[in-house]
Design an enzyme around this catalytic site. Structure first.
Site, PDB file in Angstrom:
ATOM      1  N   ASP A 290       0.997  -3.054  -1.192  1.00 15.33           N
ATOM      2  CA  ASP A 290       1.723  -2.502  -0.055  1.00 15.33           C
ATOM      3  C   ASP A 290       1.912  -3.622   0.972  1.00 15.33           C
ATOM      4  OD1 ASP A 290       2.541   0.278   1.266  1.00 15.33           O
ATOM      5  OD2 ASP A 290       1.647  -1.003   2.814  1.00 15.33           O
ATOM      6  N   LEU A 291       3.177  -3.886   1.356  1.00 15.86           N
ATOM      7  CA  LEU A 291       3.460  -4.970   2.300  1.00 15.86           C
ATOM      8  C   LEU A 291       3.002  -4.584   3.710  1.00 15.86           C
ATOM      9  CD1 LEU A 291       7.033  -6.081   1.143  1.00 15.86           C
ATOM     10  CD2 LEU A 291       4.814  -6.990   0.436  1.00 15.86           C
ATOM     11  N   ASP A 333       8.266  -0.354   0.500  1.00 12.86           N
ATOM     12  CA  ASP A 333       7.583  -1.646   0.453  1.00 12.86           C
ATOM     13  C   ASP A 333       6.381  -1.595  -0.484  1.00 12.86           C
ATOM     14  OD1 ASP A 333       6.121   0.110   1.952  1.00 12.86           O
ATOM     15  OD2 ASP A 333       5.531  -1.345   3.483  1.00 12.86           O
TER      16      ASP A 333
END
Length: 415
Positions: A290-291, A333
């Site tokens: 997960d960004l 993302d």
């Protein structure tokens, strides 16, 4: 039989009517063989069903002996069952580790028929032994079909002379049929086979007689002419449909922005890899990525800038992967990485560290320095789960643990 004047002289219908009367008598005679074959397969199925029921009952009786480690009593039970079934060849009781606990093998001489090709084949059964819903071992059952084969052999050998005579008569009758009545039909069948093989729709059938086969040949020629005209258009339509289908499959399995396999591809591949893990072929590593700070970039600079960041993040993640690693974009993302085969947990941790370092490198978005990181949760199959859903939950929980630890780090699930 009075000829129907509407059929004309030499009608194929009249000739085949006379021939079918004789062939029908021969067919009824040959049906004996088919009936005996059906009887054999039915009897064999019944024997296997009976053996399955006996094996299940024996497994239930052996469960206490295996649980209390009494091999002597188990051996006595095996000997008693073996004495009641003449065709039984081998009984083996295995413990939960697959080791032999008790064993019985027939010492009876091999039957005469068993030495002939196609005879003496034994079937095997393996029945798990469960006590209070816990597997504690298994029963291996091997049984021959000597008595059944001997009985059927006597019946078949008794009818062999009649069968050979019937085959000789059938051969003579079919030869006469082919030469006298079916020659035009055989030629038409050969033509259709050549057309099907070569797809040469320019071939035409010869119209020899004006009977039913002659009219059929004319209709076949007309059909071939129409197919010859339509074939090119049909081929073009199929080619277009094939290309459209390939494009649709590509769209269904690929993310349009990053070019990575999408969530559908991830679900399919994860299920496939988990099945291999369940079969003990390899270990599987899963990283849920997960960004960090992506929402802030999206809110401040807009969705177009967010798309640029996703493309850049994809390139950075892909740059540190190995050939056997597969990266997926799940949506937004979120990314996922499947590592198979996975040799050790240390390999998964090293890979997670490289991914974080790659994503966290300085990032310029439309002239502005923007922070970007990655929180990664990892899970290993079968250590953390042998089902796809369980493995996903473990990786997702580990990712949130990385978020809670300050982001831009990784956490590996605990068993």
């Amino acid at each position: 039989m009075t000829a129907d004047p509407r059929l004309g002289r030499g009608s194929l219908v009249q000739r085949l009517t006379r021939l079918n009367v004789g062939v029908l008598a021969l067919t009824l005679f040959l049906s004996f063989v088919l009936v005996q074959g059906m009887a054999y397969y039915t009897a064999r199925a019944q024997q296997r069903e009976a053996a399955g029921a006996a094996a299940t009952l024996l497994a239930q009786n052996l469960a206490p002996m295996l649980a209390f480690q009494d091999p002597r009593a188990a051996q006595i039970q095996l000997d008693e069952v073996a004495g009641r079934r003449a065709d039984l060849r081998e009984l083996q009781l295995l413990d939960v580790q697959g080791r032999s606990f008790a064993h019985w093998r027939s010492r009876a001489p091999v039957a005469t028929l068993a030495r002939l090709p196609g005879f003496g084949q034994a079937f095997e059964l393996r029945v798990p032994i469960v006590l209070q819903n816990d597997p504690i071992g298994a029963l291996h059952w091997r049984e021959a079909q000597a008595e059944l084969e001997a009985m059927m052999a006597r019946i078949w050998l008794g009818g062999l002379a009649l069968l050979l005579l019937a085959l000789l008569l059938a051969a003579l009758a079919l030869r006469w049929v082919q030469r006298r009545a079916l020659a035009p039909l055989v030629a038409l069948a050969e033509l259709t086979e050549r057309v099907a093989t070569t797809q040469d729709y320019g071939l035409r059938a010869a119209v020899v007689h004006g009977d039913e086969v002659g009219r059929l040949a004319g209709q076949v020629n007309e059909m071939l002419r129409r197919i010859q005209v339509w074939h090119q258009d049909l081929h073009q339509q199929l080619q277009q449909q094939r290309q459209a289908g390939m494009a649709l499959r590509q769209l269904a399995h690929r993310d349009h922005l990053t070019g990575l396999p999408n969530r559908l591809s991830f679900d399919i591949e994860l299920e496939r890899q988990v099945i291999e893990v369940q079969h003990g072929q390899q270990a599987l590593g899963l990283l849920f990525i997960d960004l960090d700070h992506f929402k802030a970039i999206n809110d401040q600079l807009g969705h177009a800038a967010g798309d640029e960041v996703l493309i850049e993040a994809t390139q950075r993640l892909s740059s540190v992967l190995r050939d056997q690693d597969t990266l997926f974009r799940l949506g937004g993302d979120e990314f996922a990485l499947l590592v198979a085969p996975l040799h050790s947990a240390a390999t998964l941790e090293q890979l997670a560290g490289r991914l974080i370092a790659a994503v966290s490198a300085p990032l310029q978005v439309r002239g502005r320095a923007m922070p970007l990181g990655a929180s990664i949760g990892g899970a290993i199959a079968p250590q953390h789960g042998q089902e796809a859903a369980a493995l996903l939950r473990q990786a997702d929980t580990a990712m949130y643990a990385a978020k809670a630890a300050g982001k831009n780090c990784y956490r590996i699930a605990t068993p």
